[in-house]
Write an enzyme that holds these catalytic residues in place. Structure first.
Site, short mmCIF file in Angstrom:
data_model
loop_
_atom_site.label_atom_id
_atom_site.label_comp_id
_atom_site.label_asym_id
_atom_site.label_seq_id
_atom_site.Cartn_x
_atom_site.Cartn_y
_atom_site.Cartn_z
CD GLU A 51 -90.00 136.54 28.45
OE1 GLU A 51 -90.52 136.58 29.58
OE2 GLU A 51 -90.19 137.42 27.58
CG PHE A 113 -102.20 135.01 36.19
CD1 PHE A 113 -102.63 136.09 35.43
CD2 PHE A 113 -100.93 135.03 36.73
CE1 PHE A 113 -101.79 137.19 35.24
CE2 PHE A 113 -100.09 136.12 36.54
CZ PHE A 113 -100.53 137.22 35.79
CD GLN A 114 -97.84 135.41 33.82
OE1 GLN A 114 -97.10 134.76 34.57
NE2 GLN A 114 -97.48 136.61 33.35
CE LYS A 163 -94.63 129.19 42.05
NZ LYS A 163 -95.18 130.56 42.27
CG MET A 468 -84.30 140.92 0.64
SD MET A 468 -83.18 141.03 -0.78
CE MET A 468 -81.65 140.43 -0.05
#
Length: 554
Positions: A51, A113-114, A163, A468
């Site tokens: 993602e 969940f999630q 959803k 760096m």
């Protein structure tokens, strides 16, 4: 007509002219992905490896095209994986709309969940964000999100869709996208006259052209102002390409890694004109000793930036392009002056330079990339030494040609951005100049480039260290190299070929041109070039932390 939320989502994307989205599916966005499947001939969905890659690709697409980038992720970890990419876009004023799935409305707030509160998480790093719990409000929310993302000072907007909303039905009526509201102008005719008088009366002016110039499409107006009044121009990192790097009045970057010419010019100027720049700490360093002899003029769309980091004598807030047009009409033409002569002498005396020997130098590699592409490629970068060498030794002549994470300094940004830029600009060769430390963070996106047959080039300046950080340890921490060696034996050529890309290894200067020529000839396959450079090559000049910008280490 009556549509479910997922079809409304797709129809709204079409309204906004969206033809490409970057994302990764999951449970909470299954309905949306089903609708995208049915609309696959109209909207191209790019499946990234992660993602974060989707967010960076949407960002790179937006920067390269000027359009609003779009990315999608599922709820929970999918949504949180977008956060770094959203913050990157926020810091650099990139228009982007991120869509996330959310658990069904009856499950909100129950540690389902999630489930994460992604609107709460992203509130500080978005222009605005929404959670949609009612399908009847979905279409107008999406429309508003796109409007907010691109109006005024652009930035990312997040829309979190439950959803059950994506499955519910509602009446839908297509609407043309609204024109973005123009930024309110805080500039009067008197303000313009005073600013023009200050420019006309100045003896040693300098312009700082920032990323806002490219965003506003105001490069020609800056070029006109500079040419008419004979004003030298420096740029910020984000401003590269907003003024031609080949122009006789260009002096280079300013600030921590600015050219000595730019930093000395700022320090001796009597008028400092900042356009579309935000006076970051990397530009001004020691604020008390920045432009000590100059009055400050600041032209910017965001009133919050005026006076935030430095005292401004001439504030001009509003649309940069419109302000510059009004200003140019009142600025007097000026011939080559003693100030121009001094600047030119500094440019001759203090050029950017490096050791030219039999060792493979990163500066040389970037110079050859510039020469072999005739300066016409889009360059993306990772963050660190690779970013600065790409900024210093490639001459950018057009806006949207240099794509890099400036404000946030996001390692792992460049490859995703390269993919997005190439998809947005298939007419250009897009090259990601990377460090090995940044590259390995999101190297799995090579699979994305292979799947979509993108002829990108990944030029890894591979020194086996976090360059760096090691440079700072060398210069300011008495060579205590703590946790900066990453020479783990990774074979990047074999890695590229394992993903289905072409891999080339370069160890000597006389191998550079052949490798780049082969890579540039690729039409449908990504090419990775592993340039093995010395771990002790450094980015110079550098201003030590806390020092005024005229005290550089060369």
């Amino acid at each position: 007509m009556k549509l479910n939320g997922s079809d409304i989502f797709v129809e709204c994307l079409k309204e906004q002219g969206v033809d490409t989205v970057f994302g990764f599916p999951g449970g909470a966005v299954l309905n949306i992905y089903d609708a995208l499947y049915k609309a696959r001939d109209e909207i191209r969905h790019v499946l990234t490896s992660h993602e974060q890659g989707a967010a960076h690709a949407a960002d790179g697409y937006a920067r390269a095209t000027g359009k609003t980038g779009v990315c999608i992720a599922t709820s929970g970890p999918g949504a949180t994986n977008l956060v770094t990419g959203i913050a990157t876009a926020y810091m650099d004023s990139v228009p982007m709309v991120a869509f996330t799935g959310q658990v069904a409305t009856p499950l909100l707030g129950k540690d389902s969940f999630q489930e994460v509160d992604i609107t709460g998480i992203t509130m500080p790093i978005t222009k605005h964000n929404f959670i949609v719990k009612d399908v009847t409000k979905l279409a107008d929310t999406i429309r508003r999100a796109f409007a907010i993302a691109c109006e005024g000072r652009p930035g990312p907007v997040l829309v979190d869709i439950c959803k059950d909303v994506s499955a519910a039905f509602a009446e839908f009526e297509s609407k043309p996208p609204k024109k973005p509201r123009s930024a309110p102008s805080g500039v009067s005719e008197k303000d313009i006259e005073q600013a023009a008088e200050a420019i006309n009366n100045s003896k040693q002016p300098i312009i700082l052209s920032g990323g806002g110039v490219s965003i506003a499409g105001a490069s020609q107006e800056v070029l006109e102002l500079s040419g008419k009044a004979g004003i030298p121009v420096a740029t910020t990192l984000m401003g590269l390409g907003s003024f031609p790097g080949t122009h006789e009045l260009f002096t280079g970057l300013v600030g921590m890694h600015g050219s000595r010419t730019s930093n000395m010019a700022v320090s001796e100027a009597d008028l400092f004109i900042a356009i579309g720049a935000r006076f970051s700490d990397r530009v001004i360093s020691n604020v008390k000793k920045f432009a000590p002899n100059a009055e400050i003029m600041h032209i910017d769309i965001d009133p919050a930036e005026i006076g935030k980091n430095i005292v401004v004598r001439y504030p001009l807030t509003g649309n940069i392009k419109k302000i510059l047009k009004a200003l140019n009409a009142k600025v007097k033409k000026r011939d080559y002056s003693a100030w121009n002569k001094k600047i030119d002498e500094w440019k001759v005396s203090y050029p950017l330079k490096y050791i030219k020997d039999e060792v493979l130098r990163p500066h040389y590699i970037v110079e050859r990339i510039y020469e072999l592409t005739k300066g016409e490629s889009i360059i993306t970068t990772e963050v660190g030494q690779n970013q600065l060498w790409a900024a210093q030794f490639y001459k950018y002549t057009a806006p949207r040609q240099f794509i890099s994470s400036g404000g946030l300094g996001t390692m792992g940004y460049g490859l995703g951005a390269c993919i997005g830029a190439q998809m947005g600009r298939p007419d250009k060769k897009v090259i990601n100049i990377a460090g090995d430390g940044s590259f390995r963070m999101n190297c799995t996106e090579i699979a994305t480039a292979v799947e979509y047959k993108l002829p990108i080039i990944i030029a890894i300046l591979n020194n086996g260290v976090l360059g760096m950080v090691r440079q700072w340890q060398d210069l300011f921490y008495e060579k205590r190299y703590s946790a900066t060696s990453i020479d783990r034996g990774t074979d990047f050529v074999a890695l590229a070929e394992a993903f289905g890309a072409k891999g080339i290894r370069v160890t000597k200067p006389d191998e550079v041109d052949a490798a780049l020529t082969e890579a540039l000839a690729s039409e449908d396959t990504p090419v990775l070039i592993d340039f093995q450079i010395d771990k002790d090559d450094k980015v110079f000049p550098i201003v030590p932390p806390g020092a005024p910008i005229y005290e550089l280490i060369d």
